[in-house]
Design a protein around this motif. Structure first.
Motif, mmCIF file in Angstrom:
data_model
loop_
_atom_site.group_PDB
_atom_site.id
_atom_site.type_symbol
_atom_site.label_atom_id
_atom_site.label_comp_id
_atom_site.label_asym_id
_atom_site.label_seq_id
_atom_site.Cartn_x
_atom_site.Cartn_y
_atom_site.Cartn_z
ATOM 1 N N TYR A 191 0.783 -1.203 -0.103
ATOM 2 C CA TYR A 191 -0.004 -0.051 -0.040
ATOM 3 C C TYR A 191 0.736 1.356 -0.084
ATOM 4 C CZ TYR A 191 -4.277 -2.693 1.280
ATOM 5 O OH TYR A 191 -5.168 -3.461 1.362
ATOM 6 N N ASN A 192 0.262 2.250 -0.571
ATOM 7 C CA ASN A 192 1.082 3.588 -0.419
ATOM 8 C C ASN A 192 1.245 4.164 0.968
ATOM 9 O OD1 ASN A 192 1.146 4.545 -3.321
ATOM 10 N ND2 ASN A 192 -0.933 4.988 -3.428
ATOM 11 N N SER A 246 5.167 4.445 0.146
ATOM 12 C CA SER A 246 5.514 5.570 -0.741
ATOM 13 C C SER A 246 5.431 6.730 0.232
ATOM 14 C CB SER A 246 3.805 5.832 -1.528
ATOM 15 O OG SER A 246 3.674 4.859 -2.517
ATOM 16 N N GLY A 287 3.053 8.181 2.816
ATOM 17 C CA GLY A 287 2.418 7.310 3.443
ATOM 18 C C GLY A 287 2.245 7.678 5.001
ATOM 19 N N TRP A 339 4.977 5.251 6.134
ATOM 20 C CA TRP A 339 6.193 5.248 5.409
ATOM 21 C C TRP A 339 7.552 5.804 6.473
ATOM 22 C CZ3 TRP A 339 9.343 3.322 2.393
ATOM 23 C CH2 TRP A 339 10.487 4.117 2.044
ATOM 24 N N VAL A 393 11.822 -1.535 -1.601
ATOM 25 C CA VAL A 393 10.680 -1.316 -2.839
ATOM 26 C C VAL A 393 11.234 -1.552 -4.135
ATOM 27 C CG1 VAL A 393 9.233 0.416 -3.864
ATOM 28 C CG2 VAL A 393 9.563 0.485 -1.642
ATOM 29 N N ARG A 416 0.736 0.788 -4.306
ATOM 30 C CA ARG A 416 1.805 1.844 -5.215
ATOM 31 C C ARG A 416 1.850 1.448 -6.490
ATOM 32 N NH1 ARG A 416 7.674 3.880 -3.300
ATOM 33 N NH2 ARG A 416 8.643 4.069 -5.188
ATOM 34 N N SER A 417 2.274 2.576 -7.134
ATOM 35 C CA SER A 417 2.252 2.320 -8.782
ATOM 36 C C SER A 417 3.334 1.271 -8.853
ATOM 37 C CB SER A 417 2.896 3.623 -9.337
ATOM 38 O OG SER A 417 2.829 3.660 -10.716
#
Length: 208
Positions: free
Chosen positions: A19-20, A24, A27, A30, A43, A102-103
């Motif tokens: 997940y973001n 990310s 986040g 994060w 990542v 996440r992208s």
């Protein structure tokens, strides 16, 4: 590296909680895992493993934490501390950027997204075991977040259910080196058949 082979007929990659909010910048979690995640290139390694698994035609499964929705926990008679923390922080809130993957980690056609887990294990109260068995999967390669909670709980449960698990040690992260060490060096060796680096795993998949 342990002598583990990966055949597309019975092996799948299991991606946990990309997940973001976890991996990310911006986040909600994060900032707590950033130092460890950046130190081991978590990542980029997760993406590298995902790409290698797809190239090797392995099935990809997702074990995702419950995305908070209003009403989820209200009225519960008991709640685990980790669930209370997610409730208070609205971690992975449904319909928000933080609750999106996440992208680069989005499921592709043919991937299997199991029902969301409510606490830590991707197997508890979900259809993950059913989905894996129906697709003939016996071996799991595991990446994702967080090492001492959802990752460890899922790997332990997988072992209980008879799966052979490979843990990719630099494709996960945690709040500190202490928790990483506890998960990867103390606890998971009792449950994972192999604990390998991304480079070892990718080399093994590419040489199949």
């Amino acid at each position: 590296m342990a002598n583990v082979t990966y055949d597309k007929a019975d092996t799948a990659l299991l991606v946990i909680d990309p997940y973001n909010d976890f991996i990310s910048e911006g986040g909600k979690v994060w900032s707590r895992i950033k130092r460890v995640a950046e130190a081991n290139d978590c990542v980029p390694h997760m993406l590298q493993v995902l790409t290698a698994a797809r190239k090797a035609s392995l099935r990809v499964f997702y074990a995702l934490h419950r995305r908070y929705r209003p009403g989820d926990y209200e009225g519960w008679k008991s709640i685990a501390p980790v669930q209370r923390a997610a409730w208070e922080r609205r971690t992975f809130e449904y319909g928000t950027w933080g609750g999106e993957l996440r992208s680069g980690f989005e499921p592709e056609p043919g991937d299997i997204v199991a029902s969301e887990h409510w606490c830590s294990s991707g197997f508890a109260n979900t259809d993950l075991d059913l989905q894996l068995k129906r697709h003939g999967i016996h071996k799991l390669i595991v990446i994702g977040l967080i090492a001492h909670t959802c990752v460890e709980a899922t790997v332990r449960f997988a072992a209980e259910l008879g799966y052979e698990v490979t843990m990719v040690k630099d494709a996960t992260a945690d709040y500190s080196d202490v928790e990483m060490h506890a998960a990867l060096d103390v606890n998971l060796p009792s449950y994972a058949s192999a604990i390998v680096s991304t480079s070892e795993l990718v080399d093994s998949l590419s040489s199949r």
